[in-house]
Design an enzyme around this catalytic site. Structure first.
Site, PDB file in Angstrom:
ATOM      1  N   ASP A  14       0.938  -1.188  -0.129  1.00 46.15           N
ATOM      2  CA  ASP A  14       0.355   0.113   0.159  1.00 46.15           C
ATOM      3  C   ASP A  14       1.002   1.415   0.053  1.00 46.15           C
ATOM      4  O   ASP A  14       1.724   1.234   0.851  1.00 46.15           O
ATOM      5  CB  ASP A  14      -0.511  -0.109   1.454  1.00 46.15           C
ATOM      6  CG  ASP A  14      -2.496   1.082   1.017  1.00 46.15           C
ATOM      7  OD1 ASP A  14      -1.469   1.911   0.460  1.00 46.15           O
ATOM      8  OD2 ASP A  14      -2.650   1.154   1.870  1.00 46.15           O
ATOM      9  N   ASP A 109      -3.326   2.619  -5.140  1.00 44.37           N
ATOM     10  CA  ASP A 109      -1.952   1.876  -4.574  1.00 44.37           C
ATOM     11  C   ASP A 109      -1.903   1.132  -3.627  1.00 44.37           C
ATOM     12  O   ASP A 109      -1.230   0.944  -3.261  1.00 44.37           O
ATOM     13  CB  ASP A 109      -1.969   3.617  -3.619  1.00 44.37           C
ATOM     14  CG  ASP A 109      -2.655   3.287  -2.868  1.00 44.37           C
ATOM     15  OD1 ASP A 109      -3.715   3.233  -2.961  1.00 44.37           O
ATOM     16  OD2 ASP A 109      -2.098   3.788  -1.599  1.00 44.37           O
ATOM     17  N   GLU A 110      -3.248  -0.064  -4.091  1.00 45.70           N
ATOM     18  CA  GLU A 110      -2.781  -0.948  -3.059  1.00 45.70           C
ATOM     19  C   GLU A 110      -3.207  -2.468  -4.023  1.00 45.70           C
ATOM     20  O   GLU A 110      -3.800  -2.933  -4.512  1.00 45.70           O
ATOM     21  CB  GLU A 110      -4.410  -0.846  -2.153  1.00 45.70           C
ATOM     22  CG  GLU A 110      -4.300  -1.448  -0.777  1.00 45.70           C
ATOM     23  CD  GLU A 110      -5.122  -1.329  -0.007  1.00 45.70           C
ATOM     24  OE1 GLU A 110      -5.548  -1.804   0.683  1.00 45.70           O
ATOM     25  OE2 GLU A 110      -5.971   0.278  -0.691  1.00 45.70           O
TER      26      GLU A 110
HETATM   27  N1  DCP Z   1      -8.962   8.862  -1.934  1.00 48.37           N
HETATM   28  C1  DCP Z   1      -9.683   8.848  -2.051  1.00 48.37           C
HETATM   29  N2  DCP Z   1     -10.330   9.661  -1.377  1.00 48.37           N
HETATM   30  C2  DCP Z   1     -10.236   8.740  -0.152  1.00 48.37           C
HETATM   31  C3  DCP Z   1      -9.199   8.575   0.400  1.00 48.37           C
HETATM   32  C4  DCP Z   1      -8.018   7.530  -0.150  1.00 48.37           C
HETATM   33  O1  DCP Z   1      -9.491  10.277  -2.890  1.00 48.37           O
HETATM   34  N3  DCP Z   1     -11.247   9.352   0.497  1.00 48.37           N
HETATM   35  C5  DCP Z   1      -7.792   7.919  -3.033  1.00 48.37           C
HETATM   36  C6  DCP Z   1      -6.058   9.379  -2.097  1.00 48.37           C
HETATM   37  C7  DCP Z   1      -4.861   8.387  -1.276  1.00 48.37           C
HETATM   38  C8  DCP Z   1      -5.312   6.967  -2.622  1.00 48.37           C
HETATM   39  O2  DCP Z   1      -6.921   7.263  -2.534  1.00 48.37           O
HETATM   40  O3  DCP Z   1      -3.982   8.432  -2.203  1.00 48.37           O
HETATM   41  C9  DCP Z   1      -5.062   5.702  -1.757  1.00 48.37           C
HETATM   42  O4  DCP Z   1      -6.205   5.547  -0.773  1.00 48.37           O
HETATM   43  P1  DCP Z   1      -5.012   5.334   0.981  1.00 48.37           P
HETATM   44  O5  DCP Z   1      -6.600   4.469   1.558  1.00 48.37           O
HETATM   45  O6  DCP Z   1      -4.413   4.492   0.251  1.00 48.37           O
HETATM   46  O7  DCP Z   1      -4.493   6.755   1.391  1.00 48.37           O
HETATM   47  P2  DCP Z   1      -3.058   6.751   0.779  1.00 48.37           P
HETATM   48  O8  DCP Z   1      -1.978   5.993   0.285  1.00 48.37           O
HETATM   49  O9  DCP Z   1      -2.853   8.597   0.529  1.00 48.37           O
HETATM   50  O10 DCP Z   1      -2.359   7.335   2.642  1.00 48.37           O
HETATM   51  P3  DCP Z   1      -1.751   6.007   3.336  1.00 48.37           P
HETATM   52  O11 DCP Z   1      -0.576   5.850   3.785  1.00 48.37           O
HETATM   53  O12 DCP Z   1      -2.749   6.167   4.829  1.00 48.37           O
HETATM   54  O13 DCP Z   1      -2.311   4.564   2.200  1.00 48.37           O
HETATM   55 MG    MG Z   2      -2.175   3.908   0.411  1.00 51.21          MG
END
Ligand code: DCP
Ligand code: MG
Length: 359
Positions: A14, A109-110
């Site tokens: 992730d 991203d996951e």
């Molecule tokens: N995303 C979005 N709206 C949300 C949650 C996420 O648009 N409510 C998008 C932005 C994030 C991406 O999806 O960058 C990936 O979601 P993640 O939940 O994996 O969050 P992040 O990668 O940003 O942070 P983490 O370090 O917690 O994985």
């Molecule tokens: Mg993420």
């Protein structure tokens, strides 16, 4: 199932604050500053994600941008640029593919990776995860965290354990110990309501939950009770749902009596074309056709295929291909098949120059 009962090796990867990390990569002056990516505060936009500098001050995903700016007035806000994130995602997934074809993508991203049968790095899932993280850093310019465990449930929890830019392995022998202190709300499917119900029963951790009999759990939570019974013991048998891209689709028929002449063959072809068309319509998402193919098996069991590039099902093309195929042998025909090759396939290209005759 062959794989059942075997010790599996699952990695959950992730990316860290994904959109924000891509923006920081492209503008290093943003690094270290609280940064949110998302909609404009004036247009009632929300935070898609934010970097860890912003998270540490209380901003998080899905929060209204206007509120985020109240919490951190000096917050830097960057609009989303999906094209960029899609490109980065593609490069990240490219790295995964170097280690296994058993990949379950969960979002841009996951993903889950099943590396049970991978020979890379002596088959060590931890070393594979480490190398993946290194390669993503070098090639994509962002950090990614990884969780390594015997199943999806634990791997997903593990990837969060040392985030950002971290990894955590739960070895099979450590599962029992690890799960005991895990809060119940870490179990997928246990939301606020279930967690609240459990709290009233004095159940806070998976260890506490293990004290309930399976019958108690099903009485309280129905079918989900069975799942809870297993998960609180660290058992999760779900396989990865691996997306297998369909490369072709075909339908064929063996005739009870061999077909002696071309007119009879043409007559028998049309129902097959109708069947193929119907099967194609059922595919979701709608596939894109690359070529049409005719298969002919002669009465002596030799067979031949004839293909031509095409974008759609066209009976007249199938008829022409059939006429071409039947001239290859002066023998009655016992089977006819029609098919399509689909785009995005890794298979060889097929056109009139690559007809095959397997005699
Ligand atoms: N995303 C979005 N709206 C949300 C949650 C996420 O648009 N409510 C998008 C932005 C994030 C991406 O999806 O960058 C990936 O979601 P993640 O939940 O994996 O969050 P992040 O990668 O940003 O942070 P983490 O370090 O917690 O994985
Ligand atoms: Mg993420």
């Amino acid at each position: 199932m062959e794989r059942r009962g075997r010790q599996r090796k699952i990695i959950h990867c992730d990316c860290d604050s994904f959109y924000a990390s891509v923006e920081e990569r492209d503008d290093p002056s943003l690094v270290g500053q609280p940064l949110a990516v998302g909609g404009s505060p004036n247009a009632r936009g929300v935070v898609a994600t934010c970097n860890y500098a912003a998270r540490n001050l209380g901003v998080h995903s899905a929060m209204p941008m206007s509120r985020a700016l109240k919490i951190i007035p000096w917050l830097i806000v960057v609009p989303t640029n999906m094209e960029k994130y899609r490109a980065a995602s593609k490069s990240v997934h490219q790295v995964f593919k170097e280690y296994t074809s058993l990949i379950e993508p969960l979002s841009l991203d996951e993903a889950f990776l099943d590396v049970t049968d991978s020979d890379h790095l002596g088959g060590s899932a931890t070393l594979i995860a480490r190398e993946i993280r290194q390669k993503v850093k070098e090639r994509v310019g962002i950090t990614i965290s990884a969780g390594i465990a015997p199943n999806k449930f634990l791997a997903k929890i593990a990837s969060d354990w040392n985030k950002p830019d971290g990894e955590f392995t739960i070895a099979p022998s450590e599962v029992q110990q690890f799960i005991l202190n895990l809060p119940v709300d870490k179990i997928f499917g246990v939301g606020k309501v279930t967690a609240e119900k459990l709290k009233k029963l004095n159940i806070f951790t998976c260890g506490d939950l293990q004290g309930l009999k399976e019958l108690d759990l099903t009485a309280r939570f129905g079918k989900f009770g069975e799942t809870l019974f297993k998960l609180c013991r660290g058992i999760d048998e779900r396989e990865l749902s691996v997306e297998r891209k369909r490369k072709s689709l075909s339908t064929e028929r063996t005739f009870s009596k061999d077909l002696m002449d071309i007119n009879l063959c043409l007559e028998k072809l049309d129902p097959l074309i109708i069947d193929l068309r119907e099967r194609l319509l059922k595919l979701s998402p709608a596939p894109s056709i690359k070529a049409l193919t005719i298969k002919i098996k002669f009465s002596d069991f030799t067979q031949t295929t004839v293909s031509r590039q095409a974008q759609e099902i066209d009976s007249s093309v199938f008829h022409e291909l059939l006429k071409k195929g039947v001239t290859r042998k002066n023998t009655p025909i016992r089977l006819l098949g029609v098919g399509v090759e689909l785009r995005d396939a890794l298979s060889k290209t097929t056109d009139d120059r690559q007809e095959s005759l397997n005699l």
